[in-house]
Each structure stands twice: as structure tokens, then as C-alpha cells.
Write a protein that holds these residues in place. Structure first.
Motif, short mmCIF file in Angstrom:
data_model
loop_
_atom_site.label_atom_id
_atom_site.label_comp_id
_atom_site.label_asym_id
_atom_site.label_seq_id
_atom_site.Cartn_x
_atom_site.Cartn_y
_atom_site.Cartn_z
N LYS A 1 0.81 -1.21 0.00
CA LYS A 1 0.00 0.00 0.00
C LYS A 1 0.85 1.27 0.00
O LYS A 1 0.32 2.36 -0.20
CB LYS A 1 -0.92 -0.01 1.22
N LEU A 2 2.16 1.13 0.27
CA LEU A 2 3.03 2.31 0.36
C LEU A 2 3.59 2.60 -1.03
O LEU A 2 4.66 2.12 -1.40
CB LEU A 2 4.15 2.06 1.37
N THR A 3 2.86 3.41 -1.78
CA THR A 3 3.24 3.65 -3.19
C THR A 3 3.97 4.97 -3.40
O THR A 3 4.57 5.17 -4.46
CB THR A 3 1.97 3.63 -4.06
N GLU A 4 3.92 5.87 -2.42
CA GLU A 4 4.55 7.17 -2.57
C GLU A 4 5.71 7.31 -1.60
O GLU A 4 5.65 6.80 -0.48
CB GLU A 4 3.53 8.30 -2.30
N PRO A 5 6.78 7.99 -2.00
CA PRO A 5 7.90 8.22 -1.07
C PRO A 5 7.42 8.93 0.20
O PRO A 5 6.64 9.88 0.14
CB PRO A 5 8.86 9.11 -1.87
N GLY A 6 7.87 8.46 1.34
CA GLY A 6 7.49 9.04 2.61
C GLY A 6 6.23 8.44 3.20
O GLY A 6 5.92 8.70 4.37
N THR B 1 14.07 5.54 -0.24
CA THR B 1 14.94 5.15 -1.36
C THR B 1 16.27 4.68 -0.80
O THR B 1 16.67 5.07 0.29
CB THR B 1 15.20 6.33 -2.33
N TRP B 2 16.93 3.83 -1.55
CA TRP B 2 18.28 3.35 -1.19
C TRP B 2 19.13 3.40 -2.45
O TRP B 2 18.86 2.69 -3.41
CB TRP B 2 18.20 1.93 -0.65
N GLU B 3 20.12 4.30 -2.41
CA GLU B 3 21.00 4.52 -3.56
C GLU B 3 20.17 4.80 -4.81
O GLU B 3 20.46 4.31 -5.90
CB GLU B 3 21.91 3.30 -3.76
N GLY B 4 19.12 5.59 -4.63
CA GLY B 4 18.30 6.03 -5.75
C GLY B 4 17.21 5.06 -6.15
O GLY B 4 16.42 5.38 -7.04
N ARG B 5 17.14 3.89 -5.50
CA ARG B 5 16.12 2.90 -5.87
C ARG B 5 15.07 2.83 -4.77
O ARG B 5 15.37 3.03 -3.60
CB ARG B 5 16.77 1.54 -6.08
N PRO B 6 13.83 2.50 -5.14
CA PRO B 6 12.76 2.40 -4.13
C PRO B 6 13.12 1.35 -3.08
O PRO B 6 13.63 0.29 -3.41
CB PRO B 6 11.53 1.97 -4.95
N ALA B 7 12.85 1.67 -1.82
CA ALA B 7 13.15 0.75 -0.72
C ALA B 7 12.16 1.02 0.41
O ALA B 7 11.35 1.95 0.34
CB ALA B 7 14.60 0.92 -0.25
N PHE B 8 12.25 0.21 1.45
CA PHE B 8 11.38 0.36 2.60
C PHE B 8 12.22 0.33 3.87
O PHE B 8 13.10 -0.53 4.02
CB PHE B 8 10.33 -0.76 2.67
N GLN B 9 11.98 1.32 4.72
CA GLN B 9 12.62 1.33 6.04
C GLN B 9 11.61 0.82 7.06
O GLN B 9 10.47 1.25 7.08
CB GLN B 9 13.07 2.75 6.40
N VAL B 10 12.06 -0.13 7.89
CA VAL B 10 11.18 -0.74 8.88
C VAL B 10 11.72 -0.44 10.27
O VAL B 10 12.89 -0.70 10.55
CB VAL B 10 11.07 -2.26 8.67
N ILE B 11 10.89 0.15 11.12
CA ILE B 11 11.25 0.43 12.51
C ILE B 11 10.49 -0.55 13.38
O ILE B 11 9.26 -0.66 13.28
CB ILE B 11 10.91 1.88 12.92
#
Length: 899
Positions: free
Chosen positions: A193-198, A226-236
Motif C-alpha cells: 500500500k506504500l506507493t509514494e515516497p514518505g 529510497t536506497w541509492e536512488g532505488r525504491p526501498a522500505f525502512q522498517v522500525i
């Protein structure tokens, strides 16, 4: 050119655009004259100053540029950022300039601008980034970043959460490896569901899977980044294990209060009701809403003063009334709280009623019950006691309880004063679970589990006693059988391993004179009997061996079966090695006699390992068996039917091995492992094109350990995958940073091919080291490939997909065929050094090498010859068309910096 102010306007425009708002300055390189446009005095920190002061300040600031410009080519550009300390603080100036020429004249033309604000902003951004990175690294919450499903970052807390030793065990692994299968589907739905940055998900519960096999409950939030310019996900992730446990404890306590069977009531210090649990509603017939705020005595139907109960010891018996007037027999307990009292009112009405029925119940139970009066005579007997003891109540009541003969578990007659009922009558102390054997009037015997307790607890002695007992005769018989099964081998009837170890304990040997000899006996070639004649024949052989060992040993010796075809003989009081050898020879002679099984005569021999232990030897039974086992294997290495003694040298070899195995686990962390590199030379160009990385271990105590010793140790102790991964990453990093023009070759063992994480480990190593996969060649021995050809083919195919090259090592020493090798995705074939050594001395060796080269070239494999130690060998290989070579003649293995 400068005096006429004939500037190259295109040049100035270019410089001005590159720096923003700026002031022009110039230097005539031929006349060494500085010039500038209005406004420069303010920019260089001397507003309103005279021309000399401005020129001096400008000359100081651009001195590095002027020095470089005098020898620079035309149109060469320069850039310089200089600090400038002013009374208002430090400022930063940016200079840009180019060498300009017109005809024969040369000038340095430039612009200068105050970039203090930009410099400060950049520094603040860098500081902010550092603080954010430190905040993430030190966060107590686990934080990971995954890109395309693979973990690319993990902070220290994440490493702790999954019980990893370092982030190296996590990075490159799929995120789903650490998410419990029950949580994976929901996790994937959230991040989809997370399609937009942020964009961030709502907090959600999940379960992490740890390296130790356990799980951790977490609350996680995913953020699209993003990670090195590519889409990524940060998980806390936050560990909520304790939070959930605390919540469960609160729910349990609330449930306990709500469901406890006793009335639980709280009052103020004045005795006004403030809490009334559901059991209180049931006991007293009053709803909680009807009693709050009323005096306690009013709602229980009787005077009740908490202070008086506390003064009486905290517990009293009382009679209360239900709301309908029914009398209640209640036991009241009171405890003081900060602002009042807690009362537990236990309704004992039913118990009191039950006591009146106790006699009837005793008469109906299956447990025998006698009541013995203070004089020692029987006062009552229940039906179960009559049945168990074979007596009648009529003939027993009034008789002395000691008239029945009792024996203890050892068979000793129990004296009358030591009867359980006599001890309780005399002392008041209860007797629990005494095991006795009673003699019935008909002469039969019955085993009883008997207890005795004083009938009243007022301390009066001698006390009336209630004696209860159950018939355990059948259970004793079962226990006896179970005890035998627990201490003996089911097949041979010999003692099992547990008893053998106990008989070898220091305590068991302490009272023995002389030496104790431990013979560890292993039947030779027993597996052949099992495989050829079947397990039933094998079992019969083991039974015969057990009988012969029992008959062929001395009285007092212990014979046991440890399992499989392994037996042991413990001989006490041995004088020395000669007598122990004689016993072993006698055992072997007994076993050598033919054994007839199913009409066949079989001949059995055994290898025997012997340990001699003095009475004060501190080794326990397990240690002695272990040492005897080691001696037995030493005997087997000498051939069938041999005898060997465990000695100090063998122990030292084992201790060294154990020490090395332990130290090898820590060697990668202590920088004890390092790589030597042997060059591989192209025989067409005589250029070094690759190196083979060879692992070395410098032990802090033993010095340099040979690879043949510690690599074998790593493979046998399952450390090879850890050591191999460390070696691969280290070699890839060193080649990348010190010799990127060379190809890297490293060896894989058979155990590494079996590792399901091998491909991930290789991918992680080349990625972290920055090595191009095509620059890496993995060598696998011929025997390793043939160990499990199907698995090897799958693993090599997966490695090939990574882009690495593959080679078969030591070709010609195994049992593979070229047809088998054609099915594998190989790039290189390495000729074993045993064939190379024969070149120039053996026509047969040259013919074999010629055939190998021809076959390999026919399937487009590069051929490398190992073990080249002489110039003559090198020339023969070159003449035969071999592609590459390595060996001491071309270079010994050395650290990369010495290559």
C-alpha cells in the motif's frame, strides 16, 4: 590586455554563472599586476580600504591560484575556497578563474563570491546527516532497510533482535527470512500500500524469527524511502514481548479477582465497602451495586470489625447471613492496605456439611484406612483395609496395630517401635509414603505405600493416628522390570552405557586396588554381516558376542554394550599393560571362534582400545570411555584385530585438536586468518593474469598452522562455511582495492557445496567488496563434484547465474568422466600437480597431460596446470598448448602486497 580592460566577456559570463553573485578580478601574468572591479574590498573583508590594502589582501587569498596559473595551459580552470576571519566571524570565499590568452599576453581572470551562507548550510546538512545516522545506529528500536526484498541495512538493535553475531549475517538475506510465516502475508500487504515516497504504515504487530530458533514479538512501522536512488522500505521495530507479558499478567490478575471462588471484599479504614467481587455476590446474594458505600457488617449479616480480626491473628471463624437469611459458616481473613482493608471470606458451609459425610466416604474409598488409638490398638477399619490386608474389621478392632509383621524394602524386619503408626503416636510427626511389605494371615505378602498422621493437631501425645495405605504389589513388579530395562541392553542383556559410565566414576573406583582397565571393543566388518545377511542375523551375532564376553571375563568385571557393535569390558585390579593386553587377547580369542547363524559359519574379530586408570584418576566415566574410544580408533588405523592403548601423546593430539577447533571459531574476529596469493601466468603472453587465494592461519600459541590441518578441522566441525565466507570476502576486498586488474581464484570444499547459504554468501561477499562477479573463479575438486552430482549441478548453476566463473580442481585424481563434466557449467580445468610433476621424466605423464588438454579444449575449457616447479615442465606445457600455469617456478604464495 588588462590595462585596456579588454576582457573575454564570454569567459566572464561563464565564470559568473558558475558562482552566482560575484566580483571580477584579474592578474596580468606577464606584468604580475592585480586588478579588480568595484566592490571587491567588501567581499575580501576590507570595505573602504585603500588600493594597496585591497591588493595585499587579494594577493594573499589567490596566491595558490597564481602559483598554479603560471605553468598552466591556456583555458585551464581553477577553483579555490578560502576561509576569511573578520571581526564578525569567519566567512568563506569561493574563487573561480581561468587562464586567458590574447596574442602573446597571458592573464588569470576570475571571480570571487562570498559563499559563507552556502558553506554553513552544507555543514549543517552534513552535521544533520551525521546526527541522523548516529541516531539510527544507536536507536534501541531495530531499524532495517530492504530493497527489492533484500536487506541492505541493519542497525545494532536489529542485529540484537535476531541474535546475529554481526550485520554481515543479515545483509543480503531476504527480509522474509526473519519474519514468521504467520506474519509474512500481512507484512507484504502493508508495504504494497506504500506507493509514494514518505508514505508510512500504521503500527502493526508481527513476529521475528531469530538465529537461535526463537521468536520475538514486535510492533513495526514501514516507511517508503529510497536506497541509492532505488525504491526501498525502512522498517522500525520495537520489542513488545515484555509489554505483552505485562498486559497478560494484568488480565490474569483481573481474571483471578473476578473468578476466585472466595468472596473478595475491600473496605475503607472505617469499614465501608469499596469492592465486591462476583464470588461475593454469589456467597451473600447481594449485587455489587447494592453494597458499595455500606458498612461491611450490614452487608454480611453479622458484626465484622477488620481491626479486631487482625488483632486476633488475621483469621477467624464466623457465622454470616445471606440476603435471604440463610446461615453461612465463613472463614474470614483480613489484610491491611494503605487506605483500608482487604477481606477474604471463604464459604465453608459446604465443607462443614462434607465433614459429616466423611465417615461414609472413607468406607467407600479404595485406599485402606485404619484409625489407631493413643494406646496403639486399632479403633476402626474401612472395607478397603480389610481387602488389602486379608482381615476382617471384627477380628482387627481392639488388636494392637503392631500385630501385622512388616518388612522394609531391603527385606529387613521392622521393629515394633519403628512402625510408621508407632512413630507418629509417639512423636506426632507424620510419616509419608513409607514402602513396606506386610504378611497376610494366609501367608501371602503384599507391598504397601503407607502414610501415618496424627488424627488431631492439638499436640497431645501419644496421639491417635490415622494410617492410610495402597496396594502397590503390581506396581513394584512393573517397576522392577522397568529398572532392569533402564540399566540393561534389551538385545544382549548386558549393562547399558549409563551403568557402564556409573561403574567407571571416580567414586566407584576409589575402593578398588590396582588399576582399572577399560576395554572399548568394536567388531570389525560387522556392517558387512548386517548388509549381506540382514539385521536379524546381525542381532544374533551381537547376542552371541554378549554371551561370550560375559563368560570370557573374570568374576567382578563389568561387561556392557554401548550401542551398535560397540562393547566394553571394565576390569578392576589390573597390574599393568601386560595383564590388560592378556585380557584383550583372551576377549579376541573368544570372539574369533566361529559363530553359526542360519546355517552359516561366521568369523568375527574386534579392534580393542584400552585405557588404564589409577584409583585417584579424576576422569569420570564418560571421559574414560571417550579416551578408550580414541584408542580403539587408533587400533583400527593399524588394521583389523589390533589392540591400542590410550597414551599422553594421543591425549595431547586430541587436546590440541579441541583447542584448535575452539580457537578457529574466534580466528576470523582476531585477524589470525590471512590470505597468501599464488600467481597464475598466461603461457601465451607470460603475463600474470590471475592469483589463487590460499588461506593461512597464524595461531597466537602454535604459530603457523598448515592448511591441511585446520581446513580438515573446519570441515569436520562445521566451521568451514564461516571460515570460507570470511576468506572469500577478505580475498575479494583485497583484490578490489590492491590488484583490480587480476582475476581471483578461491577454493570451495565439498562441505561448502552442501551449504544452502553458499550462493547468498558469495553474492554478499562480491557485493560488499565491490568485486565484479566475472573476476571471481571458484574452484571445486573433482571428488567434491562427484560426492553428490545432482546437488553440485544445481549449486554450480546458481553460482553461474551470479556471473562468477567455475573451475574443476585436481582433475584426473577422482572418478569422474568427461561426459559427467560436460553436464556442469564449468569454465576452467586444472591439471593435478601429480601429472605436472611427471613431465620431462615420464612419457606416460606427457601423454596424459596431452589428452587432458585436448579434451578440455574440445569443450571450450581453459586449462591451467598446477605444480609447475621447473622450467622444463613449463616449456613442455607451453608446447602442448596449455593455457595457463601456476607453481613455485612461477611464484610462491605470498601476501598480496609482496606479490
Amino acid at each position: 590586455m588588462i590595462g585596456d580592460a579588454e576582457f573575454d566577456h564570454e569567459l566572464l559570463a561563464d565564470l559568473g554563472l558558475s558562482i552566482g553573485a560575484a566580483v571580477v578580478w584579474w592578474l596580468d601574468l606577464d606584468e604580475d599586476q592585480l586588478g579588480w572591479m568595484p566592490g571587491l574590498d567588501a567581499v575580501v573583508g576590507v570595505p573602504g580600504a585603500d588600493t594597496g590594502t585591497v591588493r595585499t589582501r587579494l594577493a594573499e587569498l589567490v596566491e595558490p591560484l597564481t602559483l598554479a596559473a603560471r605553468t598552466a595551459a591556456a583555458w585551464q580552470a581553477f577553483e579555490l575556497v578560502q576561509p576569511l576571519d573578520t571581526p564578525d566571524g569567519r566567512r568563506w570565499l569561493q574563487f573561480r578563474a581561468r587562464v586567458s590568452t590574447r596574442d602573446s599576453a597571458r592573464a588569470l581572470v576570475g571571480v570571487v563570491a562570498d559563499v559563507t551562507r552556502q558553506h554553513t548550510q552544507q555543514q549543517e546538512l552534513a552535521d544533520l546527516a551525521d546526527r541522523y545516522r548516529l541516531l539510527v545506529d544507536l536507536s534501541p528500536d531495530a531499524i532495517v532497510v530492504h530493497e527489492a526484498g533484500q536487506i541492505v541495512y541493519a542497525n545494532s538493535a536489529a542485529v540484537r533482535f535476531v541474535r546475529a553475531r554481526s550485520d554481515a549475517e543479515i545483509l543480503g538475506r531476504p527480509i522474509t527470512d526473519f519474519v514468521h510465516p504467520d506474519s509474512q502475508a500481512e507484512m507484504l500487504r502493508r508495504i504494497a500500500k506504500l506507493t509514494e515516497p514518505g508514505a508510512a504504515s500504521d503500527p502493526a504487530d508481527a513476529v521475528l524469527v531469530r538465529f537461535d530458533g526463537g521468536t520475538t514479538d514486535i510492533e513495526s512501522v514501514s516507511v517508503r524511502t529510497t536506497w541509492e536512488g532505488r525504491p526501498a522500505f525502512q522498517v522500525i521495530m520495537r520489542d513488545v514481548t515484555e509489554q505483552k507479558a505485562a498486559a497478560a499478567a494484568l488480565r490474569y490478575q483481573a481474571a483471578l479477582v473476578a473468578h476466585v471462588s472466595d468472596a473478595l471484599i475491600a473496605t475503607t479504614s472505617d469499614g465501608v465497602v469499596t469492592s465486591w467481587n462476583p464470588s461475593a455476590e454469589n456467597v451473600y446474594g447481594r449485587r455489587a451495586a447494592d453494597v458499595f458505600g455500606r458498612p461491611i457488617g450490614e452487608v454480611v449479616g453479622a458484626p465484622l470489625d477488620p481491626v479486631a480480626v487482625l488483632e486476633a491473628g488475621g483469621v477467624v471463624q464466623a457465622e454470616h447471613r445471606r440476603s435471604d437469611g440463610e446461615a453461612l459458616a465463613v472463614r474470614v481473613s483480613v489484610a491491611r492496605m494503605d487506605d483500608g482493608y482487604v477481606l477474604i471470606c471463604a464459604d465453608e458451609t459446604a465443607r462443614r456439611r462434607a465433614e459429616r459425610h466423611f465417615t461414609a466416604v472413607v468406607a467407600a474409598i479404595e485406599e485402606g484406612v485404619l484409625v489407631v488409638g493413643p494406646t496403639g490398638r486399632v479403633e476402626s477399619v474401612n472395607p478397603a483395609a480389610e481387602r488389602i490386608l486379608g482381615v476382617t474389621a471384627q477380628e482387627t478392632i481392639g488388636e494392637l496395630a503392631s500385630s501385622t509383621e512388616l518388612h522394609d524394602e531391603t527385606g529387613q524386619l521392622i521393629a515394633l517401635e519403628n512402625f510408621p503408626s508407632a512413630i507418629t503416636r509417639r512423636t506426632g510427626r507424620p510419616q509419608h509414603g513409607r514402602i513396606v511389605r506386610a504378611l497376610r494371615p494366609d501367608g501371602t505378602r503384599v507391598w504397601l505405600s503407607l502414610s501415618a498422621r496424627a488424627l488431631t493437631q492439638d499436640g497431645t501425645l501419644p496421639a491417635a493416628t490415622v494410617v492410610s495405605f495402597t496396594d502397590i504389589t503390581e506396581r513394584r513388579m512393573i517397576d522392577s522390570q522397568l529398572e532392569h530395562e533402564a540399566t540393561h541392553d534389551a538385545l544382549t542383556g548386558l549393562f547399558n552405557r549409563t551403568v557402564t559410565i556409573n561403574r567407571l566414576s571416580p567414586l566407584a573406583r576409589a575402593h578398588r586396588s590396582g588399576l582399572t582397565a577399560v576395554l572399548f571393543i568394536d567388531l570389525d566388518k560387522f556392517k558387512v554381516i548386517n548388509d549381506s545377511l540382514g539385521h536379524s542375523a546381525g542381532d544374533e551375532v551381537l547376542r552371541v558376542v554378549g554371551k561370550r564376553l560375559s563368560r570370557g571375563t573374570r568374576r567382578g568385571d563389568v561387561v556392557g554394550r554401548l550401542g551398535g557393535d560397540e562393547f566394553t569390558v571394565i576390569a578392576y585390579g589390573v597390574s599393568g599393560r601386560d595383564e590388560a593386553t592378556a585380557i584383550a587377547d583372551h576377549v579376541r580369542a573368544e570372539l574369533n571362534r566361529p559363530i553359526t547363524v542360519g546355517g552359516r559359519q561366521l568369523h568375527v574379530d574386534a579392534s580393542v582400545g584400552i585405557v588404564l586408570a589409577e584409583a585417584g584418576d579424576p576422569r569420570d566415566g564418560s571421559d574414560l570411555l571417550r579416551d578408550a574410544d580414541l584408542a580403539m580408533y587408533q587400533a583400527k588405523t593399524r588394521g583389523r584385530g589390533r589392540i591400542a592403548f590410550f597414551d599422553v601423546e594421543l591425549r595431547e593430539r586430541i587436546q590440541r585438536r579441541l583447542q584448535l577447533e575452539q580457537d578457529l571459531r574466534m580466528a576470523p574476529l582476531g585477524d589470525e586468518l590471512w590470505l597468501a596469493y599464488q600467481p597464475i601466468v598466461d603461457l601465451r603472453t607470460d603475463r600474470r593474469v590471475a592469483v589463487e587465494g590460499l588461506l593461512r592461519w597464524t595461531h597466537p600459541r602454535y604459530g603457523l598452522i598448515l592448511p591441511g590441518e585446520f581446513i580438515t578441522l573446519a570441515e569436520e566441525s562445521d566451521l568451514i562455511n564461516i571460515v570460507g565466507a570470511h576468506m572469500l570476502y577478505t580475498a575479494a576486498r583485497e583484490i578490489t582495492t590492491q590488484a583490480p586488474e587480476l582475476q581471483l581464484t578461491v577454493n570451495l570444499s565439498a562441505r561448502q557445496l552442501d551449504d544452502p547459504w553458499l550462493v547468498s554468501s558469495v553474492r554478499s561477499a562480491v557485493t560488499k567488496a565491490g568485486l565484479t562477479p566475472g573476476s571471481l573463479c571458484l574452484e571445486i575438486t573433482e571428488s567434491a563434484l562427484m560426492h553428490d552430482p545432482a546437488l553440485a549441478a544445481r549449486t554450480l548453476a546458481a553460482l553461474r547465474e551470479l556471473g562468477v566463473r567455475l573451475a574443476i580442481d585436481d582433475f584426473g585424481t577422482g572418478h569422474s568422466s568427461l561426459a559427467q563434466l560436460l553436464t556442469l557449467p564449468l569454465d576452467t580445468l586444472k591439471i593435478d600437480r601429480s601429472f605436472t610433476a611427471g613431465l620431462g621424466r615420464s612419457d606416460e605423464a606427457e601423454a596424459i597431460v596431452t589428452s587432458i588438454i585436448a579434451m578440455a579444449h574440445a569443450v571450450d575449457l581453459t586449462v591451467i596446470a598446477e605444480g609447475v616447479e621447473q622450467a622444463e615442465q613449463l616449456e613442455i606445457l607451453r608446447a602442448l598448448g596449455c593455457d595457463q600455469a601456476q607453481g613455485y617456478h612461477l611464484g610462491r604464495p605470498v601476501p598480496l602486497r609482496e606479490l
